[in-house]
Structure formats: C-alpha cells, structure tokens
Design an enzyme around this catalytic site. Structure first.
Site, PDB file in Angstrom:
ATOM      1  N   ARG A 128     -11.471  -0.753   2.137  1.00  0.00           N
ATOM      2  CA  ARG A 128     -12.936  -0.894   2.157  1.00  0.00           C
ATOM      3  C   ARG A 128     -13.483  -1.199   0.771  1.00  0.00           C
ATOM      4  O   ARG A 128     -14.528  -1.847   0.642  1.00  0.00           O
ATOM      5  CB  ARG A 128     -13.565   0.368   2.744  1.00  0.00           C
ATOM      6  N   GLU A 132      -8.295   2.382   0.571  1.00  0.00           N
ATOM      7  CA  GLU A 132      -8.552   1.373  -0.459  1.00  0.00           C
ATOM      8  C   GLU A 132      -9.110   0.059   0.076  1.00  0.00           C
ATOM      9  O   GLU A 132      -9.802  -0.658  -0.630  1.00  0.00           O
ATOM     10  CB  GLU A 132      -7.263   1.092  -1.251  1.00  0.00           C
ATOM     11  N   ASP A 184      -0.153  -5.129   4.689  1.00  0.00           N
ATOM     12  CA  ASP A 184      -1.542  -4.727   4.486  1.00  0.00           C
ATOM     13  C   ASP A 184      -2.389  -5.835   3.866  1.00  0.00           C
ATOM     14  O   ASP A 184      -3.535  -5.618   3.519  1.00  0.00           O
ATOM     15  CB  ASP A 184      -1.608  -3.458   3.626  1.00  0.00           C
ATOM     16  N   ASP A 190       0.826  -1.208   0.000  1.00  0.00           N
ATOM     17  CA  ASP A 190       0.000   0.000   0.000  1.00  0.00           C
ATOM     18  C   ASP A 190       0.861   1.260   0.000  1.00  0.00           C
ATOM     19  O   ASP A 190       1.328   1.709   1.040  1.00  0.00           O
ATOM     20  CB  ASP A 190      -0.929  -0.005   1.221  1.00  0.00           C
ATOM     21  N   ASP A 195      -5.967   6.313  -0.455  1.00  0.00           N
ATOM     22  CA  ASP A 195      -5.358   5.537   0.629  1.00  0.00           C
ATOM     23  C   ASP A 195      -6.421   4.935   1.549  1.00  0.00           C
ATOM     24  O   ASP A 195      -6.102   4.379   2.593  1.00  0.00           O
ATOM     25  CB  ASP A 195      -4.385   6.412   1.427  1.00  0.00           C
ATOM     26  N   LYS A 239       1.509   7.858   0.617  1.00  0.00           N
ATOM     27  CA  LYS A 239       2.007   7.931   1.976  1.00  0.00           C
ATOM     28  C   LYS A 239       3.379   8.608   1.971  1.00  0.00           C
ATOM     29  O   LYS A 239       4.156   8.446   1.036  1.00  0.00           O
ATOM     30  CB  LYS A 239       2.138   6.527   2.574  1.00  0.00           C
TER      31      LYS A 239
END
Length: 208
Positions: free
Chosen positions: A176, A174, A113, A95, A172, A102
């Site tokens: 869900r 993502e 992740d 991620d 970010d 990030k």
C-alpha cells in the site's frame, strides 16, 4: 496476438527468480519488452531522488535492498490527448516482510509480489502497440522489502507523495505504501484522469 504475447511476457517476469529480477532488473526487462514500440518513453526515479520527488513510501520500503528502490514511468500517446490514463502496478520484487519478517513457508513464492507491476506493464505494452489516442502512463513502484541495518521499522513515520504521513505498524504491509506514492504521483504530477491500480492478493482479503 499482441495480447497473448504480452500476457506470456508478464507471466515470465513473475516467474523470474529475484536473483535475476531485482528492482533494476525489472526496469531492464521492461525496456527490452517495450523496445521498438513507436512513441514509448521510459524514465525512472531512483534511490535518494525518490525523496526529492516526495515518494517516501517507495524509498522507505526499498532502501535496505542492494538494488535501489525506484519508480518506473512509461508513457505513450499524444500529449494533446483529451484523456490521460495511468496504470499503476505493485512492484515488490521480493517480500521478506521486512523487520516483521515472514516465517517458514510464508516467504516462499514472494518473488511473485511484483505481479501487479508485471500485469500493468503487460497491459501498457498491448495498448502502446495500438497507437492509442489517449495519453497512457504505466507506473511501477519497484522495491525489494529486504532486511538490513537500514530497514524501515514499525513506529517509523514516512512522508508520502500525497503530503500525508504514515506511521508504520507492520513492515509486511508494504504494498500500500508503494501504490499510494505511485497513484498520487499519477494523479497529482501527471494529472491522470483515470488511475487503475493492480496489486498481488493480500492476506487481509482472506481474513475478510
């Protein structure tokens, strides 16, 4: 013994570097870990086929990555079972945050992740070894939230499996999107009576 072995296996998946465990690599390791368990069937929906299946969330998150996004589906147990249970685990193999990238130390450790997906596949392995009387599925939506000219953007609208549309505010957020498509697929397509999802900790919980 099976539980301990599966737990250590799941932990080893979380610990693998993303150079080895991309979306395709996760599927490869899942097949190795489930090999020889009676009655287990494994399939996947990959790349553009996700759009045909209605999974615009999974596709949107992972379409910028070198390894195509996919939905891993593992199944075991009698088709005539009275109850169907689906384990759904978040599988973001790395991620970056996407275009809402990030910064600094925030990206370090983001190989983890996919911990929800590892936990789900590990639990599935234990259950499958017990010759379950229930029909059990494990769904792991797999994607690398990468950055390229094809990245999904804030303000994009994605068509989800549920039939709903989602306007992106933050790339970010993502996880869900992956879980929504996979949980909807479990409930609507596979007719699961029980859906149990697992994700990695979100920063929003710290805010709460």
């Amino acid at each position: 013994g099976n539980t301990v072995e599966a737990t250590r296996w799941a932990a080893s998946l979380v610990d693998m570097p993303p150079s080895e465990l991309d979306a395709a690599g996760f599927v490869r390791e899942a097949k190795k870990g489930l090999r020889g368990i009676k009655g287990v069937k494994i399939s996947e929906i990959v790349g553009p086929a996700l759009l045909k299946a209605g999974c615009g969330g999974i596709h949107g998150v992972g379409r910028a990555a070198k390894s195509a996004p996919r939905l891993l589906i593992c199944e075991v147990g009698p088709k005539s079972a009275k109850r169907t249970v689906a384990l759904v685990g978040k599988g973001v193999v790395y991620d970056t945050g996407g275009l809402n990238i990030k910064t600094g130390g925030g990206m370090s450790g983001m190989k983890c992740d996919m911990g929800g997906g590892a936990a789900a596949i590990g639990a599935f392995r234990v259950l499958a070894q017990q010759s379950p009387s229930d029909r059990i599925y494990c769904l792991v939506p797999l994607a690398e939230n990468a950055v390229s000219a094809d990245s999904y953007r804030p303000d994009d609208v994605l068509d989800m499996h549920s039939g709903k549309t989602v306007e992106i505010n933050n790339t970010d957020a993502e996880g869900r999107l992956l879980l929504a498509d996979a949980a909807s697929y479990a409930a609507r397509k596979l007719k699961a009576d029980v859906v149990i999802d697992a994700a990695t900790l979100t920063g929003a919980q710290l805010v709460a």
